[in-house]
Design a protein around this motif. Structure first.
Motif, short mmCIF file in Angstrom:
data_model
loop_
_atom_site.label_atom_id
_atom_site.label_comp_id
_atom_site.label_asym_id
_atom_site.label_seq_id
_atom_site.Cartn_x
_atom_site.Cartn_y
_atom_site.Cartn_z
N ILE A 117 1.42 -1.62 -0.04
CA ILE A 117 0.27 0.09 0.19
C ILE A 117 1.36 1.22 0.15
CG2 ILE A 117 -2.15 1.27 1.01
CD1 ILE A 117 -2.88 -1.21 2.59
N ALA A 118 0.90 2.41 -1.02
CA ALA A 118 1.56 3.53 -1.20
C ALA A 118 0.97 4.52 -0.99
CB ALA A 118 2.51 2.91 -2.23
N MET A 119 1.37 5.15 0.28
CA MET A 119 0.67 6.62 0.10
C MET A 119 1.96 7.50 0.51
SD MET A 119 2.50 6.25 3.39
CE MET A 119 1.28 6.95 4.49
N SER A 120 2.03 8.70 1.24
CA SER A 120 2.13 9.71 1.86
C SER A 120 2.12 10.55 2.86
CB SER A 120 3.38 10.45 0.65
OG SER A 120 3.84 11.43 0.84
N ASN A 121 2.88 10.34 3.77
CA ASN A 121 2.00 11.33 5.54
C ASN A 121 2.14 12.83 4.73
OD1 ASN A 121 1.82 9.56 7.29
ND2 ASN A 121 4.20 8.94 6.95
N THR A 122 0.79 12.94 3.82
CA THR A 122 0.40 14.66 3.77
C THR A 122 -0.79 14.64 4.27
OG1 THR A 122 0.28 13.59 1.30
CG2 THR A 122 1.83 14.95 2.18
N GLY A 123 -0.67 14.90 5.74
CA GLY A 123 -2.10 14.55 6.46
C GLY A 123 -2.57 13.53 6.90
N GLY A 124 -3.00 13.43 7.96
CA GLY A 124 -3.43 11.80 8.75
C GLY A 124 -4.78 11.27 7.92
N GLY A 125 -5.36 11.06 6.86
CA GLY A 125 -6.58 10.47 6.62
C GLY A 125 -5.58 9.33 5.54
N SER A 167 6.36 20.07 3.04
CA SER A 167 6.36 21.14 2.68
C SER A 167 4.41 21.01 2.73
CB SER A 167 6.05 21.19 1.44
OG SER A 167 5.72 20.73 0.61
N TYR A 168 3.97 19.77 2.78
CA TYR A 168 2.33 20.16 3.06
C TYR A 168 1.65 20.70 4.41
CZ TYR A 168 -2.62 18.47 3.22
OH TYR A 168 -4.26 18.15 3.99
N SER A 169 2.09 20.73 5.72
CA SER A 169 1.07 21.35 6.17
C SER A 169 1.47 22.78 6.74
CB SER A 169 2.04 20.96 8.61
OG SER A 169 1.92 19.42 8.47
N PHE A 170 2.78 23.51 5.99
CA PHE A 170 3.07 24.74 5.93
C PHE A 170 1.61 25.39 4.49
CE2 PHE A 170 4.51 28.36 3.30
CZ PHE A 170 4.40 29.00 4.72
N LEU A 171 1.66 25.00 3.60
CA LEU A 171 0.75 25.30 2.65
C LEU A 171 -0.37 25.18 3.84
CD1 LEU A 171 2.55 23.07 -0.49
CD2 LEU A 171 2.83 25.57 0.06
N VAL A 172 -1.31 24.52 3.39
CA VAL A 172 -2.10 23.94 4.03
C VAL A 172 -3.50 24.95 4.68
CG1 VAL A 172 -2.90 21.45 2.85
CG2 VAL A 172 -2.25 22.41 5.91
N LYS A 173 -1.93 25.11 5.31
CA LYS A 173 -2.18 26.81 6.59
C LYS A 173 -2.37 28.10 5.95
CE LYS A 173 -0.45 24.54 10.29
NZ LYS A 173 1.04 23.78 11.40
N HIS A 174 -1.56 27.73 4.45
CA HIS A 174 -1.35 29.43 3.72
C HIS A 174 -2.05 28.87 2.52
CE1 HIS A 174 1.98 30.08 6.96
NE2 HIS A 174 1.50 30.80 6.89
N SER A 175 -3.46 28.92 2.60
CA SER A 175 -4.12 28.82 1.28
C SER A 175 -3.90 29.69 0.02
CB SER A 175 -6.21 29.43 1.88
OG SER A 175 -6.14 30.75 2.17
#
Length: 516
Positions: A117-125, A167-175
């Motif tokens: 199962i290929a995933m990436s930890n960009t958000g917990g979903g 970079s994901y957490s930073f980006l989603v905080k700056h829409s």
């Protein structure tokens, strides 16, 4: 369930740079509407009086939107470019350690099939969906299948690509930055060359990973895991270096999905809603590739539970007092403390509130130490693994528009008050909840408290029960088991009509090839 299209703009957050950024012609311009009983029942305003219109409501509610300062903006543009161009010129300063597999095969029992199962930890979903699939496999099939959940992007790609998830957490905080990154990669003529370059530069490490895990089935639960892995599998099969295996995508976004979720050469695409199925067709997939089962939610949500009073007693709650569940995600984000304060002022001792603070220890400590003069009882919790019990013990939930939490709340028959959303991919989840009359959308804590007062203590108590029934009807508790059953079949039987397995037919003598 019948879906309709309504001529109301989905844009929960206002579009940024509309002239520069291309918008998908049909998937963003209309909001998805679901109906339980037929097309005539999904109107913009139902008998319960809840308007499905997000903008222009009587409350004047406007979604939150953060704009970075000049210094942060300069830094953020670098991070935004990293999403589009692989962190070029940035990741070299500090890169994560690479977990390059050795030239050995991952351990497994004799005869045991392997699923990667290929995933990436960009958000917990994405990880949560992968874990749900793994748990359902283990429950249904025992140790017949060995399941590997791997962050392929971070662990098996070279710098600078491997620092993208950071970079994901930073980006989603700056829409502004997130919408720029998200929308810029929507058109296939942009994201295909980008992902091809990613695949070519990561080919060596990805090949080593595929040799190490040697999967009998490759499953993606992330929008950026299709194109890269399919390119790699195709090259390996054409060269006779890869046995014939299937490739399945499990879409973990609920309604509005990025175009990179869909690739015409996947074997199967599992989608949660008809709206997602339509997006798959728009991106070139055939009906034989698309399967609608719902989101993969942890199997525990399908199990019977004790009565609500018994659950409340077990969880330390008052057995007979109406309960609100306030969820801030894994990081305990959002205006949670202010919402609790306003609930105490408005509802007083008439309700109790459970607050899931996640990893936000400061919030947990603050709420645990507070005494509310109104007498309202607040149960502050950190990171919990029994959220299904708290949902079953509650009468309503306040949460952002994350697809997993919405799906869990629907299964639990829990009316939903949405108080925010991640730009772009979560925008369509709001009208899905509102137009199905399973809840409302409001970002102002004071107005959220007034809604809860009406739901739990006021004139809308009967309508709350109707919302709960509609939510329960939309939930798909067996969805994860249906997905797992189909994945097991794909693991055991290569499909030569759809997916990459057909390329083994073009490489005589390749492992797993069948005669033409």
């Amino acid at each position: 369930m019948v879906f309709q299209t309504s001529f109301e703009e989905v844009g929960v957050l206002p579009p940024i740079l509309p002239v520069i950024l291309p918008r998908r012609p049909s998937s963003y311009n209309f909001r998805p509407v679901a109906s339980l009983d037929g097309p005539g029942d999904a109107s913009s305003k139902g008998s319960n009086g809840f308007s499905s219109k997000i903008f222009g409501s009587s409350s004047g509610n406007k979604p939150n939107m953060s704009f970075p300062s000049a210094r942060k903006f300069a830094f953020g543009m670098t991070m935004g470019a990293s999403t589009l161009f692989g962190n070029a010129g940035f990741a070299h300063a500090k890169g994560p350690g690479k977990k390059e597999p050795n030239n050995v095969r991952a351990p497994s029992k004799p005869g045991q099939k392997r699923i990667l199962i290929a995933m990436s930890n960009t958000g917990g979903g994405h990880r949560a969906s992968a874990e749900a699939i793994k748990q359902a496999f283990q429950e249904k099939y025992g140790d017949k299948y060995e399941i590997y959940i791997v962050d392929m992007w971070k662990e098996h790609t070279p710098a600078p690509w491997n620092s993208f998830p950071d970079s994901y957490s930073f980006l989603v905080k700056h829409s502004v930055l997130w919408r720029l990154s998200y929308e810029s990669l929507q058109p296939s003529f942009l994201h295909r060359p980008y992902l091809w370059a990613f695949a070519k530069s990561s080919e060596k490490m990805l090949n080593k990973a595929l040799d190490f895990y040697d999967p009998d089935l490759l499953v993606s639960v992330h929008p950026l895991m299709q194109h890269v892995h399919l390119h790699c599998l195709k090259e390996r099969m054409l060269k006779g270096k890869q046995k014939a295996i299937n490739f399945a995508t499990v879409v973990t976004d609920f309604t509005t999905c990025h175009n990179t979720w869909f690739h015409e050469e996947i074997t199967r695409c599992f989608v949660p809603t008809e709206f997602c199925a339509d997006l798959a067709r728009q991106n070139g997939l055939q009906d034989g590739q698309i399967i609608l089962h719902g989101l993969p939610i942890r199997p525990v949500f399908s199990k019977p539970l004790p009565s609500q009073p018994a659950l409340r007693s077990k969880l330390g709650m008052a057995p007979k007092t109406p309960a609100v569940l306030l969820v801030g995600g894994g990081e305990g984000m959002g205006a949670l403390e202010q919402t609790v304060d306003d609930l105490a002022l408005t509802c007083r001792h008439g309700i109790q509130v459970v607050v899931i603070c996640g990893r936000n220890q400061a919030l947990l400590d603050t709420l645990s130490a507070k005494n509310y003069p109104s007498g309202m009882k607040v149960h502050a919790r950190g990171f919990v693994d029994n959220i299904h019990e708290y949902m079953a013990a509650s009468d309503a939930i306040i949460t952002k528009a994350g697809p997993g939490t919405i799906a869990e709340a629907l299964i639990s028959g829990l009316p939903i008050l949405l108080n925010g959303n991640v730009p772009c991919q979560e925008e369509g989840n709001i009208p899905y909840v509102v137009d199905n009359h399973c809840g409302q959308f409001e970002t102002n804590p004071e107005k959220i408290a007034l809604i809860m007062q009406k739901w739990l203590l006021g004139e809308q108590k009967a309508e709350l029960k109707e919302m709960a029934a509609r939510a329960k009807a939309l939930g798909k508790p067996q969805g994860v088991y249906q997905i797992v059953k189909d994945l097991a079949d794909l693991c055991d039987n290569p499909d030569y009509e759809y997916g990459p397995a057909k390329y083994t037919l073009q490489a005589p003598g390749a492992a797993g090839a069948v005669p033409a």
